[in-house]
Design a protein around this motif. Structure first.
Motif, PDB file in Angstrom:
ATOM      1  N   ASN A   1      50.131  33.800  47.188  1.00 47.00           N
ATOM      2  CA  ASN A   1      49.257  33.443  48.322  1.00 47.00           C
ATOM      3  C   ASN A   1      49.922  32.094  49.334  1.00 47.00           C
ATOM      4  O   ASN A   1      49.322  31.676  50.069  1.00 47.00           O
TER       5      ASN A   1
ATOM      6  N   THR B   1      40.289  34.009  50.998  1.00 46.66           N
ATOM      7  CA  THR B   1      40.876  35.328  51.714  1.00 46.66           C
ATOM      8  C   THR B   1      39.523  36.364  51.993  1.00 46.66           C
ATOM      9  O   THR B   1      39.781  37.172  52.783  1.00 46.66           O
TER      10      THR B   1
ATOM     11  N   ASP C   1      38.545  38.329  49.964  1.00 50.73           N
ATOM     12  CA  ASP C   1      39.135  39.551  49.250  1.00 50.73           C
ATOM     13  C   ASP C   1      38.038  39.841  48.092  1.00 50.73           C
ATOM     14  O   ASP C   1      38.022  39.257  47.267  1.00 50.73           O
TER      15      ASP C   1
END
Length: 336
Positions: free
Chosen positions: A85, A307, A309
């Motif tokens: 990332n 993120t 996520d």
């Protein structure tokens, strides 16, 4: 950027866009700009770009020691877990001082990290207040604090001592000592000693054989010297649980110098699953705390929070189960 623009024959604004993955620049122009930057040795000013994006691209980390293989493995796991990332690690070490951790955390937070990982769950009041108000993900590792600040990836240092005590008692030994360091600085070492005392008392055994080995991190030499003092004070000791594998290796070599049979006369157990504990003779019984995995799981937690996520998010508290590695340093004819 003006130099690169002249070199590539484009405008400075186009150069700026070329360094942003989400900005449109045709492939041929971007390639020309990147080649020009490479020829000129250009390195983008991440601090300047961070002013507009509000992203610095790094995660701050504090560890107690930079020459400890266990913590190095945790940092390696964290670094590799963050790499995909584009996040980098900014490292500071506390030398087992909570006051130094406070100073480091204050300094690191001025750099606006995107997350911070700290070792242990005990902090000064000021350090805890800074972490609580940082407004970024905070991961406490290598411990299970009673009152977590945010996220936790760790294990109970007290419980691993109970694992070792039960193993040693199962071999028929009851006169067991703990060899550790300055518990006012090494809070995780203190928890291991606390777990040792608790486990011994629960088994109604003498829990007073506590040998100090000096300030952390305990070296092999200090482990050897502490073993000498221990055996002078309690010569009938049948087993020793050491705060780390390095201390255990020092104790083992001192036994060999003194002609003390390990494990026949004295069983020795350590902590950390260091390479040296596996290749010495006899190999030392140890605890594998899964150091690398602590770093990887911390990285997954950070990425999930940054993120948003759902596939990356983990539980706010991840409790690892360390493994007891039973080796020849605790085997003997005492066993039935």
């Amino acid at each position: 950027m003006a130099d690169i623009a002249r070199e590539a024959g484009v405008s400075p604004m186009t150069v700026s866009r070329a360094f942003k993955s989400d900005a449109y620049v045709n492939d041929e122009t971007r390639k020309a700009i990147l080649l020009a930057a490479d020829r000129l040795g250009y390195v983008m000013d991440s601090m300047a770009s961070g002013l507009s994006s509000r992203k610095t691209g790094f995660v701050a980390v504090t560890i107690p020691s930079i020459n400890n293989a266990n913590f190095a493995d945790t940092v390696r796991g964290l670094t590799e877990g963050l790499l995909e990332n584009g996040l980098q690690v900014l490292l500071g070490y506390t030398n087992y001082h909570l006051e130094e951790e406070e100073r480091l955390v204050r300094q690191l937070l001025t750099r606006r990290p995107e997350a911070i990982v700290v070792t242990g769950g005990k902090h000064t009041d000021k350090c805890r207040a800074m972490l609580e108000n940082a407004g970024i993900p905070v991961i406490e590792t290598w411990d299970i604090p009673a009152d977590p600040i945010d996220s936790v990836v760790g294990f109970s240092n007290a419980d691993i001592s109970a694992m070792i005590v039960r193993h040693l008692v199962a071999t028929g030994r009851t006169k067991i000592a703990f060899l550790g360091g300055d518990t006012s600085r090494d809070t995780r070492g203190f928890d291991r000693r606390r777990g040792f005392v608790r486990a011994m008392e629960e088994l109604e055994l003498d829990a007073t054989r506590l040998a100090e080995a000096g300030p952390p991190p305990i070296s092999m030499r200090e482990g050897a010297e502490a073993l000498t003092r221990l055996m002078l004070k309690w010569p009938d000791t049948e087993a020793v649980m050491c705060v780390s594998d390095l201390a255990a290796f020092g104790a083992l070599t001192e036994c060999q110098r003194r002609g003390i049979d390990v494990p026949g006369k004295l069983a020795i157990a350590g902590f950390g699953a260091y390479e040296i504990s596996d290749i010495c003779v006899p190999p030392i019984t140890s605890i594998d705390p899964h150091c690398y995995q602590i770093g990887v799981l911390s990285a997954h937690r950070i990425i999930g929070l940054l993120t948003d996520d759902p596939d990356r998010k983990t539980a706010s508290q991840t409790v690892l189960e360390p493994d007891l590695l039973i080796r020849a340093s605790t085997f003997s004819e005492v066993q039935s």
